[in-house]
Design an enzyme around this catalytic site. Sequence first.
Site, PDB file in Angstrom:
ATOM      1  N   LYS A   1       0.779  -1.277   0.078  1.00 26.81           N
ATOM      2  CA  LYS A   1       0.129   0.231  -0.082  1.00 26.81           C
ATOM      3  C   LYS A   1       0.736   1.232   0.192  1.00 26.81           C
ATOM      4  CE  LYS A   1      -3.506   2.231   2.465  1.00 26.81           C
ATOM      5  NZ  LYS A   1      -4.769   2.168   3.742  1.00 26.81           N
TER       6      LYS A   1
ATOM      7  N   SER B   1      -9.297   3.059   2.191  1.00 24.44           N
ATOM      8  CA  SER B   1      -8.342   3.594   1.507  1.00 24.44           C
ATOM      9  C   SER B   1      -7.364   2.760   0.907  1.00 24.44           C
ATOM     10  CB  SER B   1      -7.353   4.603   2.494  1.00 24.44           C
ATOM     11  OG  SER B   1      -6.700   3.892   3.513  1.00 24.44           O
TER      12      SER B   1
ATOM     13  N   SER C   1     -10.480   1.461   6.552  1.00 23.19           N
ATOM     14  CA  SER C   1      -9.583   1.640   5.176  1.00 23.19           C
ATOM     15  C   SER C   1      -9.333   0.152   4.915  1.00 23.19           C
ATOM     16  CB  SER C   1      -8.419   2.259   5.325  1.00 23.19           C
ATOM     17  OG  SER C   1      -8.702   3.943   5.342  1.00 23.19           O
TER      18      SER C   1
END
Length: 477
Positions: free
Chosen positions: A81, A156, A180
């Site tokens: 990520k 996210s 997220s």
Amino acid sequence: MSVELTWLPATELASMIRARELSAREALQAHWDRIDEVNPILNAVIYEDRESALAQALAADERQAAGAELGPLHGLPLTNKDTNETAGMPNTWGSPLLQHVIPTSDSLIVERMRAAGAIMTGKTNVPEFAAGGHTFNEVFGATGNPYDPTRSAGGSSGGAAAALAAGIQAVGDGSDMGGSLRTPAAFCNVLGLRPSLGRIPTPGANSWAWLGRTGPMAREVGDLALMMNVLSGPDPRVPTSIQEPGLDFRVGLGSGITGLRIGWSPDLGLGLPVEPEVLTVALQALAVFAEAGAIVEEAEPDLREADTVFRQTRAFDFEFGWGELVRSQPELVKPEMLENVAVGERQTAAELRELARARTRLEGHTRDYFDRYDLWLTPTVQVVPFPLEERWPKRVAGQPMGDYLDWISSVCVVSAMGVPALSIPAGFSQSGMPVGIQLVAPHGGDALLLRAAHAYEQRTRWSRVRPRTLEEVEAQR
């Protein structure tokens, strides 16, 4: 053959490499082949370092040939990520202000994956500053959902979830402050685990921060347990670390849930609007848990102050972490982020005192609830994946949303409780989009979440439903 390799569970792929049925270089090539096939459609992976990855894979094969000890993720290619620092790769957080930042060291979660033998290959997309439940930014654009690339992959950790769902890799890393890990997992038909505070420590400028967590994502519960084994353990830089080194999350995974007490709430006891399609799928999941032997009844903790605790803590954390940078060039920052930081900047001592009191009361209500129930079950997200061009849903089940957090209140208020939570695939809407359910446990209950999810997974196997829409789009290109 290469595409099928990337659909294997991580445990099986690692076993094949360990048995020398497959080399790390061959696994890496399958990874690249799948990225080449689907990433132009999805925009999940926003940076690739093929030269470094090949060198890592070659070194992994040489270590194995030399008889060296191999880690549990030996030879597995993984993207990270774009909020988790990976040495030598850009760490942009989706912001124009950070697009030239290249860390020289790994974050703890990446460091532990690398130490376990994983091959670091690139970065996955996030919203700007990881703020919001929809992955888009001005640097890389939006990430599409593998089940319909015109729809949101969530956020996210949207890039990571889309990569898993599209067969790019079997496991991945993410982070979760306001859902997220859980929101994109629900949108993309994968699993996302927000662990207990201190289970996977997050060293940083504020060693006492409690709202944000890093954690794993996977397509299967067994792979999630594997990742928890790799990522968990104390770190001396984080005083809230759970002091349980070497815990094996695979132990007891298949022991069932007979007699487990599960509370259920369709609206989290807050009257949250939830789309009918989401509720239909969630209600079907209740029956599965009951059939597996759990005692399921409708009940929820007292969350009247949870939204305040979440928003005020989040505002403090955003101002603490990003305030100076955001104020330096506000014209390059999205309006939602500017407002988040401004709220933190305006906080008074009286408000922070009341925040501490409210959080303490919420913790008490949470503890009382888990004295009566082993787990709590809710819908993960209140909506099904929405059109990619929308910044956030303006209405849910006919009710207007006040801002870009309202539509994900179902995960945000659980974050405020300070406990672990897991989104698991629960089925599909009438339009064929994934729907997830959220399991919540008391602090330290990470293994219990995995055990309950495993019992559910064995009876449903929703995560094995591949995104046919993605293959159709690919065939038309």
